[in-house]
Design a protein around this motif. Structure first.
Motif, PDB file in Angstrom:
ATOM      1  N   TRP A  15       0.849  -1.188   0.000  1.00  0.00           N
ATOM      2  CA  TRP A  15       0.000   0.000   0.000  1.00  0.00           C
ATOM      3  C   TRP A  15       0.882   1.233   0.000  1.00  0.00           C
ATOM      4  O   TRP A  15       2.041   1.168   0.377  1.00  0.00           O
ATOM      5  N   ARG A  30      -1.045   0.678 -10.877  1.00  0.00           N
ATOM      6  CA  ARG A  30      -1.967  -0.457 -10.943  1.00  0.00           C
ATOM      7  C   ARG A  30      -3.386   0.037 -10.752  1.00  0.00           C
ATOM      8  O   ARG A  30      -3.676   0.749  -9.802  1.00  0.00           O
ATOM      9  N   LYS A  32      -7.493  -0.841 -10.105  1.00  0.00           N
ATOM     10  CA  LYS A  32      -8.277  -1.862  -9.407  1.00  0.00           C
ATOM     11  C   LYS A  32      -8.711  -2.942 -10.377  1.00  0.00           C
ATOM     12  O   LYS A  32      -8.689  -4.121 -10.064  1.00  0.00           O
ATOM     13  N   VAL A  33      -9.133  -2.510 -11.543  1.00  0.00           N
ATOM     14  CA  VAL A  33      -9.533  -3.443 -12.591  1.00  0.00           C
ATOM     15  C   VAL A  33      -8.576  -3.248 -13.757  1.00  0.00           C
ATOM     16  O   VAL A  33      -8.419  -2.142 -14.250  1.00  0.00           O
ATOM     17  N   GLN A 102      -7.582  -8.861   1.853  1.00  0.00           N
ATOM     18  CA  GLN A 102      -7.972  -7.465   2.018  1.00  0.00           C
ATOM     19  C   GLN A 102      -8.219  -7.128   3.492  1.00  0.00           C
ATOM     20  O   GLN A 102      -7.937  -6.018   3.933  1.00  0.00           O
ATOM     21  N   LYS A 131      -6.381   4.741  -0.724  1.00  0.00           N
ATOM     22  CA  LYS A 131      -7.438   3.757  -0.527  1.00  0.00           C
ATOM     23  C   LYS A 131      -6.970   2.390  -1.039  1.00  0.00           C
ATOM     24  O   LYS A 131      -6.326   2.304  -2.072  1.00  0.00           O
ATOM     25  N   GLY A 132      -7.299   1.354  -0.302  1.00  0.00           N
ATOM     26  CA  GLY A 132      -6.996  -0.001  -0.749  1.00  0.00           C
ATOM     27  C   GLY A 132      -5.521  -0.317  -0.720  1.00  0.00           C
ATOM     28  O   GLY A 132      -4.807   0.052   0.205  1.00  0.00           O
ATOM     29  N   ASP A 134      -2.553  -3.245  -2.967  1.00  0.00           N
ATOM     30  CA  ASP A 134      -2.442  -4.454  -3.773  1.00  0.00           C
ATOM     31  C   ASP A 134      -2.259  -5.671  -2.874  1.00  0.00           C
ATOM     32  O   ASP A 134      -1.416  -5.656  -1.973  1.00  0.00           O
TER      33      ASP A 134
END
Length: 155
Positions: A15, A30, A32-33, A102, A131-132, A134
């Motif tokens: 992150w 990268r 998300k999709v 996650q 946010k989020g 990998d």
């Protein structure tokens, strides 16, 4: 849609700190999709304009705090921490846990934030992390070893 039925041996989590690796970044990025993306200066500029806060950089003291927070949280949860490396603008963790990747990532990030804010020289920012992050699932000892080596040696 294919599902991988192999058993997970670990997860390689990365992150970034807020505002230091934006979509469109010249180093690549990268999504998300869709995974890895090429640089896109226009997208990077657009994202930079939308930032609400200053970018966050971790100094040497902050990096040590993050690494210790990851160690303690993994010990508390009885997760096996294989490697952790906090850099100025991102964190890599290789861990084995009987949890969704996650969930592991989100717990580590939250605990790191709490420790950064309560250290003797607190790092206080409205947003510490992007946010989020990998989460790459590791399915065998070779993948686990490669992730550990990358985390500890390729930085």
């Amino acid at each position: 849609m294919s599902s991988d039925t192999r058993e997970m041996v670990g997860v390689f989590i990365t992150w970034t700190t807020y505002g230091t690796w934006l979509p469109g970044d010249a180093r690549g990025w990268r999504a998300k999709v869709g995974g890895n993306k090429l640089p896109d200066p226009g997208l990077e500029a657009e994202c930079r304009e939308k930032m609400k806060f200053s970018p966050v950089q971790l100094d040497t003291h902050d990096r040590a705090t993050v690494e210790e927070a990851c160690r303690k949280h993994c010990e508390h949860r009885s997760w096996q921490l294989h490697a952790v490396n906090a850099r100025t603008n991102h964190v890599h963790v290789v861990v084995s846990a009987n949890e969704k990747p996650q969930r592991v990532r989100d717990q580590l990030k939250a605990n790191c934030t709490a420790q950064l804010r309560s250290q003797p020289r607190p790092l206080v920012s409205p947003r510490t992390w992007t946010k989020g992050g990998d989460c790459s699932v590791l399915f065998d000892d070779d993948e686990l070893h490669d992730a550990i080596r990358y985390t500890l040696e390729a930085q």
